[in-house]
Design a protein around this motif. Structure first.
Motif, PDB file in Angstrom:
ATOM      1  N   PHE A  99       0.825  -1.201   0.000  1.00  0.00           N
ATOM      2  CA  PHE A  99       0.000   0.000   0.000  1.00  0.00           C
ATOM      3  C   PHE A  99       0.865   1.259   0.000  1.00  0.00           C
ATOM      4  CE2 PHE A  99      -2.202  -2.781   3.334  1.00  0.00           C
ATOM      5  CZ  PHE A  99      -2.875  -3.540   2.382  1.00  0.00           C
ATOM      6  N   GLU A 153      -2.945   0.786   8.530  1.00  0.00           N
ATOM      7  CA  GLU A 153      -2.966  -0.429   7.720  1.00  0.00           C
ATOM      8  C   GLU A 153      -4.294  -1.166   7.890  1.00  0.00           C
ATOM      9  OE1 GLU A 153      -0.426  -4.593   7.346  1.00  0.00           O
ATOM     10  OE2 GLU A 153       0.557  -2.773   8.100  1.00  0.00           O
ATOM     11  N   VAL A 156      -5.294   5.870  -2.030  1.00  0.00           N
ATOM     12  CA  VAL A 156      -4.678   4.606  -1.605  1.00  0.00           C
ATOM     13  C   VAL A 156      -4.291   3.843  -2.867  1.00  0.00           C
ATOM     14  CG1 VAL A 156      -4.988   2.422  -0.400  1.00  0.00           C
ATOM     15  CG2 VAL A 156      -6.049   4.504   0.507  1.00  0.00           C
ATOM     16  N   ILE A 169      -6.972   0.506   5.841  1.00  0.00           N
ATOM     17  CA  ILE A 169      -6.873   0.210   4.411  1.00  0.00           C
ATOM     18  C   ILE A 169      -7.487  -1.155   4.104  1.00  0.00           C
ATOM     19  CG2 ILE A 169      -5.293  -0.193   2.487  1.00  0.00           C
ATOM     20  CD1 ILE A 169      -3.418   1.856   3.772  1.00  0.00           C
ATOM     21  N   VAL A 185      -2.812   0.408  -4.343  1.00  0.00           N
ATOM     22  CA  VAL A 185      -2.712  -0.978  -3.891  1.00  0.00           C
ATOM     23  C   VAL A 185      -2.054  -1.819  -4.974  1.00  0.00           C
ATOM     24  CG1 VAL A 185      -3.985  -2.916  -2.914  1.00  0.00           C
ATOM     25  CG2 VAL A 185      -4.872  -0.599  -2.648  1.00  0.00           C
TER      26      VAL A 185
END
Length: 307
Positions: A44, A174, A115, A177, A117
């Motif tokens: 991430f 974290e 974000v 997310i 990914v």
């Protein structure tokens, strides 16, 4: 209008109040504000932005190597490829290496959280939680419209506020997310089940819904009736409401409310109009209704926002 040169957009890193990530101060010739970014986990990369531009500013770049989910908390301007206006509290998604270009207006602060990914992580994670369903995250990120997914929007905004509180622990970030990705996975899984149960939406109906949104974007301040909209869409009111909800993940009423509140936000910053005057302009005869809805979306009243 000025065009950002990426090599001089950030002039220095500033003191970081938390133990990870980096805060960057932007070049004064572009405006004021900062951007915080961190690879909180090897899968991430998260970025929080709070910038007020000095003038209309064009930004052009390419998305990185992962999928990117972005929430505009506030901001005004236009995105291209495809074209759409920037409006608050809306999600946008981008595919790896996708071209990005936008023009940001100076009056309203650009507050945004993204974000990014890793693709491989997404595939593995989605397979684990989706069971036998073949659900592909790329299907979602190919969509180029603006989204409002209540759980995702709320989680993204709370993450942004948490990061700006300067007390954000890496573990909590974290976990947040993962929460966001889980919400997205549930949304995709539900859509796939609907498809497998024989509920696809044909292109004609999708085009009709697009025409409705264009109409509402231009006539948001008027008293738009469902009967008028169903006539435009050439479908029954019940079908129209059901399809609109399934495509935009919000009701028609909410879509109009969000448009009105977006315009009201701009007026609060750009003009000296009273709350009552702004209320009438965006379509509310009673200012208390504007105040009620504004507070629902932003968490505080228009008067407090203006301060």
């Amino acid at each position: 209008m000025i065009e950002v040169k990426r090599d001089d957009f950030f002039v220095e890193s500033i003191k970081n109040p938390i133990e990870y990530g980096t805060y960057y101060k932007i070049n004064p010739k572009y405006g004021t504000g900062f951007q915080w970014t961190s690879e909180v986990h090897h899968d991430f990369i998260i970025t929080a932005t709070d910038i007020r531009f000095n003038q209309e500013t064009m930004v052009g770049e390419h998305i990185g190597s992962g999928y990117v989910l972005a929430l505009y908390i506030s901001g005004a301007g236009d995105e291209f490829y495809p074209y759409q206006n920037i409006s608050p509290n809306t999600l946008r998604c981008y595919e790896p290496s996708e071209k990005y270009k936008a023009i940001y207006h100076p009056q309203i602060p650009l507050r945004c959280i993204t974000v990014q990914v890793d693709q491989e992580f997404i595939d593995q994670y989605l397979q684990e939680i989706s069971g036998d369903l073949e659900v592909n995250f790329s299907d979602f990120f190919k969509e180029k419209g603006k989204f409002y997914l209540p759980n995702v929007n709320h989680a993204m905004q709370s993450l942004y506020e948490y990061l700006l509180s300067m007390k954000a622990s890496r573990i909590t970030v974290e976990a947040k997310i993962y929460e966001i990705i889980s919400y997205l996975a549930s949304y995709l899984k539900e859509n796939r089940l609907n498809e497998e149960n024989g509920q696809p939406i044909n292109k004609t109906d999708l085009q009709a819904l697009a025409e409705l949104t264009h109409y509402m974007d231009e006539h948001y301040s008027f008293n738009i009736t469902l009967q008028t909209l169903s006539t435009i869409a050439c479908m029954s009111e019940s079908k129209m409401k059901k399809l609109f909800k399934s495509v935009y993940n919000m009701s028609i009423t909410e879509y109009i409310q969000r448009k009105r509140i977006s315009v009201a936000e701009h007026m609060l910053i750009q003009t000296d109009l009273t709350i009552a005057e702004i209320s009438r302009i965006v379509g509310y005869s009673n200012p208390s209704r504007l105040i009620e809805i504004f507070k629902r979306y932003y968490g505080f009243t228009p008067s407090k926002y203006r301060k």
